[in-house]
Design a protein around this motif. Structure first.
Motif, PDB file in Angstrom:
ATOM      1  N   PRO A  93       0.836  -1.202   0.000  1.00  0.00           N
ATOM      2  CA  PRO A  93       0.000   0.000   0.000  1.00  0.00           C
ATOM      3  C   PRO A  93       0.873   1.255   0.000  1.00  0.00           C
ATOM      4  N   PRO A  94       0.441   2.316  -0.671  1.00  0.00           N
ATOM      5  CA  PRO A  94       1.226   3.552  -0.698  1.00  0.00           C
ATOM      6  C   PRO A  94       1.543   4.075   0.704  1.00  0.00           C
ATOM      7  N   GLY A  95       2.792   4.544   0.864  1.00  0.00           N
ATOM      8  CA  GLY A  95       3.205   5.173   2.113  1.00  0.00           C
ATOM      9  C   GLY A  95       3.610   4.228   3.224  1.00  0.00           C
ATOM     10  N   THR A  96       3.680   2.910   2.929  1.00  0.00           N
ATOM     11  CA  THR A  96       3.973   1.956   3.996  1.00  0.00           C
ATOM     12  C   THR A  96       5.385   1.386   3.940  1.00  0.00           C
ATOM     13  N   ARG A  97       5.999   1.397   2.758  1.00  0.00           N
ATOM     14  CA  ARG A  97       7.363   0.878   2.618  1.00  0.00           C
ATOM     15  C   ARG A  97       8.125   1.723   1.607  1.00  0.00           C
ATOM     16  N   ARG A  98       9.455   1.754   1.772  1.00  0.00           N
ATOM     17  CA  ARG A  98      10.301   2.462   0.804  1.00  0.00           C
ATOM     18  C   ARG A  98      10.746   1.425  -0.232  1.00  0.00           C
ATOM     19  N   LEU A  99       9.966   1.326  -1.308  1.00  0.00           N
ATOM     20  CA  LEU A  99      10.268   0.374  -2.372  1.00  0.00           C
ATOM     21  C   LEU A  99      10.855   1.137  -3.560  1.00  0.00           C
ATOM     22  N   TYR A 100      12.175   1.094  -3.655  1.00  0.00           N
ATOM     23  CA  TYR A 100      12.856   1.814  -4.723  1.00  0.00           C
ATOM     24  C   TYR A 100      12.326   1.331  -6.071  1.00  0.00           C
ATOM     25  N   SER A 101      11.860   2.276  -6.896  1.00  0.00           N
ATOM     26  CA  SER A 101      11.086   1.872  -8.073  1.00  0.00           C
ATOM     27  C   SER A 101      11.413   2.695  -9.315  1.00  0.00           C
ATOM     28  N   ASN A 102      12.027   2.027 -10.294  1.00  0.00           N
ATOM     29  CA  ASN A 102      12.168   2.641 -11.614  1.00  0.00           C
ATOM     30  C   ASN A 102      10.792   2.839 -12.243  1.00  0.00           C
ATOM     31  N   ALA A 103       9.924   1.861 -12.044  1.00  0.00           N
ATOM     32  CA  ALA A 103       8.571   1.936 -12.612  1.00  0.00           C
ATOM     33  C   ALA A 103       7.848   3.183 -12.101  1.00  0.00           C
ATOM     34  N   GLY A 104       8.072   3.526 -10.826  1.00  0.00           N
ATOM     35  CA  GLY A 104       7.430   4.706 -10.258  1.00  0.00           C
ATOM     36  C   GLY A 104       7.837   5.983 -10.967  1.00  0.00           C
ATOM     37  N   PHE A 105       9.099   6.087 -11.346  1.00  0.00           N
ATOM     38  CA  PHE A 105       9.554   7.282 -12.065  1.00  0.00           C
ATOM     39  C   PHE A 105       9.035   7.306 -13.497  1.00  0.00           C
ATOM     40  N   GLU A 106       8.825   6.126 -14.065  1.00  0.00           N
ATOM     41  CA  GLU A 106       8.238   6.082 -15.406  1.00  0.00           C
ATOM     42  C   GLU A 106       6.772   6.519 -15.362  1.00  0.00           C
ATOM     43  N   VAL A 107       6.056   6.095 -14.344  1.00  0.00           N
ATOM     44  CA  VAL A 107       4.674   6.546 -14.151  1.00  0.00           C
ATOM     45  C   VAL A 107       4.644   8.057 -13.916  1.00  0.00           C
ATOM     46  N   LEU A 108       5.598   8.537 -13.128  1.00  0.00           N
ATOM     47  CA  LEU A 108       5.693   9.973 -12.864  1.00  0.00           C
ATOM     48  C   LEU A 108       5.910  10.757 -14.161  1.00  0.00           C
ATOM     49  N   GLY A 109       6.825  10.279 -14.999  1.00  0.00           N
ATOM     50  CA  GLY A 109       7.082  10.943 -16.273  1.00  0.00           C
ATOM     51  C   GLY A 109       5.845  10.988 -17.152  1.00  0.00           C
ATOM     52  N   ASP A 110       5.128   9.865 -17.207  1.00  0.00           N
ATOM     53  CA  ASP A 110       3.893   9.807 -18.001  1.00  0.00           C
ATOM     54  C   ASP A 110       2.844  10.770 -17.447  1.00  0.00           C
ATOM     55  N   HIS A 111       2.773  10.855 -16.128  1.00  0.00           N
ATOM     56  CA  HIS A 111       1.784  11.723 -15.477  1.00  0.00           C
ATOM     57  C   HIS A 111       2.055  13.186 -15.812  1.00  0.00           C
ATOM     58  N   ILE A 112       3.315  13.577 -15.764  1.00  0.00           N
ATOM     59  CA  ILE A 112       3.673  14.973 -16.061  1.00  0.00           C
ATOM     60  C   ILE A 112       3.495  15.269 -17.539  1.00  0.00           C
ATOM     61  N   ALA A 113       3.841  14.307 -18.386  1.00  0.00           N
ATOM     62  CA  ALA A 113       3.644  14.502 -19.831  1.00  0.00           C
ATOM     63  C   ALA A 113       2.166  14.731 -20.149  1.00  0.00           C
ATOM     64  N   LYS A 114       1.304  13.975 -19.494  1.00  0.00           N
ATOM     65  CA  LYS A 114      -0.132  14.128 -19.719  1.00  0.00           C
ATOM     66  C   LYS A 114      -0.626  15.476 -19.178  1.00  0.00           C
ATOM     67  N   ALA A 115      -0.101  15.870 -18.007  1.00  0.00           N
ATOM     68  CA  ALA A 115      -0.552  17.125 -17.382  1.00  0.00           C
ATOM     69  C   ALA A 115      -0.100  18.354 -18.166  1.00  0.00           C
ATOM     70  N   THR A 116       1.068  18.271 -18.785  1.00  0.00           N
ATOM     71  CA  THR A 116       1.632  19.423 -19.490  1.00  0.00           C
ATOM     72  C   THR A 116       1.409  19.368 -20.993  1.00  0.00           C
ATOM     73  N   ASP A 117       0.980  18.192 -21.486  1.00  0.00           N
ATOM     74  CA  ASP A 117       0.821  17.964 -22.926  1.00  0.00           C
ATOM     75  C   ASP A 117       2.154  18.129 -23.657  1.00  0.00           C
ATOM     76  N   SER A 142      13.671   6.179 -20.505  1.00  0.00           N
ATOM     77  CA  SER A 142      13.043   6.196 -19.187  1.00  0.00           C
ATOM     78  C   SER A 142      13.565   7.333 -18.320  1.00  0.00           C
ATOM     79  N   PRO A 143      12.645   8.093 -17.671  1.00  0.00           N
ATOM     80  CA  PRO A 143      13.078   9.121 -16.722  1.00  0.00           C
ATOM     81  C   PRO A 143      13.707   8.539 -15.463  1.00  0.00           C
ATOM     82  N   ALA A 144      13.692   7.219 -15.333  1.00  0.00           N
ATOM     83  CA  ALA A 144      14.330   6.572 -14.191  1.00  0.00           C
ATOM     84  C   ALA A 144      15.820   6.346 -14.412  1.00  0.00           C
ATOM     85  N   ARG A 145      16.249   6.220 -15.697  1.00  0.00           N
ATOM     86  CA  ARG A 145      17.621   5.718 -15.891  1.00  0.00           C
ATOM     87  C   ARG A 145      18.257   6.010 -17.235  1.00  0.00           C
TER      88      ARG A 145
END
Length: 271
Positions: A93-117, A142-145
């Motif tokens: 669940p979100p906020g319960t563990r520090r799970l280092y995630s390349n996938a998370g940064f890829e989701v973040l990049g997609d989210h910002i791309a969608k928000a900014t077009d 990838s914005p992760a690496r």
């Protein structure tokens, strides 16, 4: 700085390094500072900085939903979204563990791309790279690496983070402060850490052991290292940052030579 010459003894084909003071002046460089190196995860602080520009521009909010259910932009930046390391699969669940995630940064990049077009690589260029004169830096995936840069360019970034012009200094202070304190997790290459402190896109040294920075690095030191044999740390107590880029994958060699190198840099700065 004489300490930077230690990189000549590293078991790598090519290495370059620089130290940048908090006022933006370059204290010293060594090696080919214009050579382009793959950054691996040192890409993440650059991507995070672009995300924070998007936040200050009002394109996104840190606490708006992004990623898995219950996760936010803040969770993605702080590796607490619950996404797995390299898969778009939820493992906590979100906020319960520090799970280092390349996938998370890829989701973040997609989210910002969608928000900014704007495609994320282009947003990073417009928001961070171009204003700082980082003309040799590109994001080719990838914005992760998948960033590629030079010591010269990352020295400009290190100067910006220490004395921000693109962001409100309060935002950068938040980025270098612990998000969701007390969470355990694995620091890649260094095993389980309790706590495994992280800010917004920056790893925070705190009292982690073992660690890729030096024994004399202050607990407030923050930054990132990459599996391509790269690192960037900023030590507020020392009033300086250090960048080192190589073209040999991270391994036992790096764990052996990086901490004494950092200690030598810090000792020379303090002299």
């Amino acid at each position: 700085m004489q300490s930077l010459a230690m990189i000549e003894n590293w078991p790598v084909p090519t290495a370059a390094a620089a130290v940048v003071r908090a006022d933006g002046t370059v204290a010293g460089t060594h090696g080919p500072t214009a050579h382009r190196f793959p950054l691996a995860s040192v890409t993440k602080p650059l991507a995070a900085y672009a995300a924070l520009v998007a936040y200050e521009e009002g394109a996104v909010e840190l606490d708006e939903p992004a990623g898995p259910e219950g996760s936010t932009v803040r969770h993605l930046l702080a590796h607490t979204s619950g996404l797995a390391f390299d898969e778009h699969r939820v493992t906590a669940p979100p906020g319960t563990r520090r799970l280092y995630s390349n996938a998370g940064f890829e989701v973040l990049g997609d989210h910002i791309a969608k928000a900014t077009d704007i495609p994320f690589a282009e947003y990073l260029r417009q928001a961070v790279l171009e204003p700082l004169g980082m003309t040799a830096t590109t994001l080719d995936g990838s914005p992760a690496r998948d960033g590629v840069s030079t010591v010269g360019d990352l020295a400009r970034f290190a100067a910006e983070v220490q004395t921000p012009r693109l962001l409100d200094p309060r935002t950068v202070l938040e980025a270098q402060s612990v998000v969701h304190p007390g969470l355990k997790g694995v620091l890649p290459g260094y095993g389980h850490q309790n706590p495994n402190d992280w800010g917004l896109g920056f790893e925070i040294r705190d009292h982690k052991s073992p660690h890729w920075t030096g024994g004399s690095s202050s607990p407030a030191t923050f930054g990132h290292f990459g599996q391509s044999g790269t690192f960037l740390w900023i030590d507020p107590a020392a009033g300086a940052a250090c960048v080192a880029l190589t073209d040999r994958a991270f391994g036992p060699w790096a764990a052996e030579v990086w901490p004494p190198f950092t200690d030598a840099v810090l000792a020379e700065l303090a002299a």
